[in-house]
Structure formats: structure tokens, C-alpha cells
Write a protein that holds these residues in place. Structure first.
Motif, PDB file in Angstrom:
ATOM      1  N   UNK A   1      12.808   0.951  62.195  1.00 14.12           N
ATOM      2  CA  UNK A   1      11.535   0.632  62.823  1.00 14.12           C
ATOM      3  C   UNK A   1      10.983  -0.674  62.260  1.00 14.12           C
ATOM      4  N   UNK A   2      10.185  -1.384  63.033  1.00 16.25           N
ATOM      5  CA  UNK A   2       9.768  -2.729  62.629  1.00 16.25           C
ATOM      6  C   UNK A   2       8.944  -2.778  61.346  1.00 16.25           C
ATOM      7  N   UNK A   3       8.211  -1.737  61.040  1.00 15.96           N
ATOM      8  CA  UNK A   3       7.367  -1.755  59.838  1.00 15.96           C
ATOM      9  C   UNK A   3       8.137  -1.478  58.563  1.00 15.96           C
ATOM     10  N   UNK A   4       9.406  -1.093  58.664  1.00 15.00           N
ATOM     11  CA  UNK A   4      10.196  -0.788  57.470  1.00 15.00           C
ATOM     12  C   UNK A   4      10.400  -2.004  56.570  1.00 15.00           C
ATOM     13  N   UNK A   5      10.227  -3.212  57.127  1.00 13.48           N
ATOM     14  CA  UNK A   5      10.379  -4.404  56.298  1.00 13.48           C
ATOM     15  C   UNK A   5       9.365  -4.406  55.153  1.00 13.48           C
ATOM     16  N   UNK A   6       8.245  -3.707  55.334  1.00 16.42           N
ATOM     17  CA  UNK A   6       7.240  -3.639  54.273  1.00 16.42           C
ATOM     18  C   UNK A   6       7.658  -2.725  53.122  1.00 16.42           C
ATOM     19  N   UNK A   7       8.659  -1.878  53.330  1.00 12.09           N
ATOM     20  CA  UNK A   7       9.103  -0.964  52.279  1.00 12.09           C
ATOM     21  C   UNK A   7       9.699  -1.703  51.083  1.00 12.09           C
ATOM     22  N   UNK A   8      10.232  -2.889  51.321  1.00 16.92           N
ATOM     23  CA  UNK A   8      10.884  -3.612  50.229  1.00 16.92           C
ATOM     24  C   UNK A   8      10.089  -4.829  49.755  1.00 16.92           C
ATOM     25  N   UNK A   9       8.895  -5.022  50.282  1.00 16.24           N
ATOM     26  CA  UNK A   9       8.063  -6.152  49.876  1.00 16.24           C
ATOM     27  C   UNK A   9       6.966  -5.648  48.947  1.00 16.24           C
ATOM     28  N   UNK A  10       6.762  -6.359  47.844  1.00 21.35           N
ATOM     29  CA  UNK A  10       5.702  -6.013  46.898  1.00 21.35           C
ATOM     30  C   UNK A  10       4.662  -7.135  46.922  1.00 21.35           C
ATOM     31  N   UNK A  11       3.443  -6.861  46.477  1.00 25.17           N
ATOM     32  CA  UNK A  11       2.367  -7.854  46.577  1.00 25.17           C
ATOM     33  C   UNK A  11       2.724  -9.226  46.019  1.00 25.17           C
ATOM     34  N   UNK A  12       3.440  -9.274  44.905  1.00 25.99           N
ATOM     35  CA  UNK A  12       3.776 -10.573  44.315  1.00 25.99           C
ATOM     36  C   UNK A  12       4.774 -11.368  45.164  1.00 25.99           C
ATOM     37  N   UNK A  13       5.387 -10.728  46.163  1.00 25.67           N
ATOM     38  CA  UNK A  13       6.354 -11.397  47.027  1.00 25.67           C
ATOM     39  C   UNK A  13       5.743 -11.868  48.353  1.00 25.67           C
ATOM     40  N   UNK A  14       4.509 -11.506  48.596  1.00 23.75           N
ATOM     41  CA  UNK A  14       3.900 -11.786  49.902  1.00 23.75           C
ATOM     42  C   UNK A  14       3.815 -13.269  50.240  1.00 23.75           C
ATOM     43  N   UNK A  15       3.460 -14.088  49.282  1.00 21.62           N
ATOM     44  CA  UNK A  15       3.315 -15.509  49.569  1.00 21.62           C
ATOM     45  C   UNK A  15       4.619 -16.107  50.091  1.00 21.62           C
ATOM     46  N   UNK A  16       5.718 -15.847  49.409  1.00 20.61           N
ATOM     47  CA  UNK A  16       7.014 -16.370  49.846  1.00 20.61           C
ATOM     48  C   UNK A  16       7.424 -15.757  51.182  1.00 20.61           C
ATOM     49  N   UNK A  17       7.136 -14.480  51.392  1.00 22.33           N
ATOM     50  CA  UNK A  17       7.494 -13.790  52.630  1.00 22.33           C
ATOM     51  C   UNK A  17       6.720 -14.372  53.818  1.00 22.33           C
TER      52      UNK A  17
END
Length: 180
Positions: A157-173
Motif C-alpha cells: 500500500x502507498x503509505x507503507x513507505x512511511x514504515x521505514x522513514x524516521x523523523x531524522x530522515x525526513x529532510x533528505x526524503x
């Protein structure tokens, strides 16, 4: 972001296809003629469909937290936890209730939730279930479904990409998304 091609083992779902599926499922429930008083969504997977159903049908939304996919980054079903309380703005769960979730996989969650409602909510007079995806391996059939999946694929599902992202990675993402 481009969605990979689906196979018998993997069903890849884009945001657009996901939202369209929820709308088509809502239409299917509407066309059945069954009227309900409340939507009970099973969180987390049923949150988005439940919210949209609540808005389209103009009925209160109740939320019951359930969780079973916690092992191996959410790909292995563990033991089922059902929340002690149902969240809703006022009153109690009663009348005709539509239980909404994204999918029925093994059927364990839906089966246990339906039993939980019968056992703990005597004011509920009728319950039906609606899911986007109904897998052939399920021990229980939902009352409404959009897609029957005979090969039991893993649904990406499209929201699963958030399962592997942590707050400190958001800027680069976020920057990566801007260049796409």
C-alpha cells in the motif's frame, strides 16, 4: 513515484488507485441498499477507508485499534491485539454498524473483532463488514469487498513507505521527492 507492476505474489497500489478503490467500495455498499448508523474502522489499515466512508455516508466514525503485523517490518503476522476501548466522540457503539478495514488476509482479525462486538456491545443490532481486498486464504468472508485476490499476494500500500522513514530522515526524503 512510479508503482512497480503487480504480479501474482505482489500487488502494488498507488495513492490514486488506493483512493479510487475506497470510493468504489463505498459505492458498492451504497448500491446494496443496506443502511448503517455508524462506521467502525479497524486501525491502522482501516483508518483511511473509515474516514472516507464516515464522510461520504455522513455517519459517526468509531475507531478500534487492532494490531497483528509487527514482526519483520510488518510483513509477518504476530499475535492479535484488540484495543480495550472504542474511540468515538459521543455515546456508545450501537445500532447497525459497518466494520471497515483495508483487507481481510487470514481472517483472524475480522473474525475476532466481530466476536468482540457481539460479546461486549449488546446495543449493536446488526454488523456488516467492508474491505477493499479479500484474500482467498481468509477464514471469513466480508459482507462487501472490492477485489477478491485468488493468489493471496502481498499488498504494497502507498503509505507503507512511511514504515521505514524516521523523523531524522525526513529532510533528505522530502528533497528526493522534489527531484522526482
Amino acid at each position: 513515484m512510479n508503482t512497480p507492476a503487480s504480479t501474482d505474489k505482489d500487488l502494488w497500489v498507488s495513492w490514486d488507485a488506493y483512493h479510487r478503490s475506497i470510493e468504489q467500495l463505498a459505492l458498492k455498499v451504497h448500491e446494496s441498499g443496506w443502511k448503517f448508523d455508524q462506521v467502525l474502522c479497524l486501525a491502522r489499515g482501516g483508518l483511511r477507508p473509515g474516514d472516507i466512508f464516515s464522510r461520504i455516508f455522513d455517519v459517526p466514525l468509531a475507531i478500534l485499534s487492532t494490531s497483528s503485523y509487527r514482526e519483520d517490518a510488518g510483513t509477518v503476522q504476530g499475535s492479535l491485539d484488540i484495543g480495550k476501548y472504542i474511540s468515538m466522540t459521543k455515546g456508545t457503539l450501537q445500532g447497525r454498524v459497518l466494520v471497515v478495514d483495508d483487507l481481510v488476509d487470514s481472517g483472524v482479525t475480522l473474525e475476532r473483532v466481530l466476536h468482540h462486538l457481539r460479546e461486549h456491545f449488546p446495543a449493536v443490532t446488526d454488523v456488516k463488514s467492508a474491505v477493499i481486498w479479500y484474500k482467498a486464504c481468509s477464514s471469513v468472508a466480508p459482507d462487501y469487498h472490492l477485489d477478491y485476490l485468488a493468489t493471496n499476494p502481498w499488498i504494497h500500500q502507498p503509505f507503507e513507505e512511511y514504515d521505514s522513514i524516521r523523523p531524522h530522515q525526513l529532510n533528505a526524503w522530502l528533497k528526493k521527492g522534489e527531484s522526482a
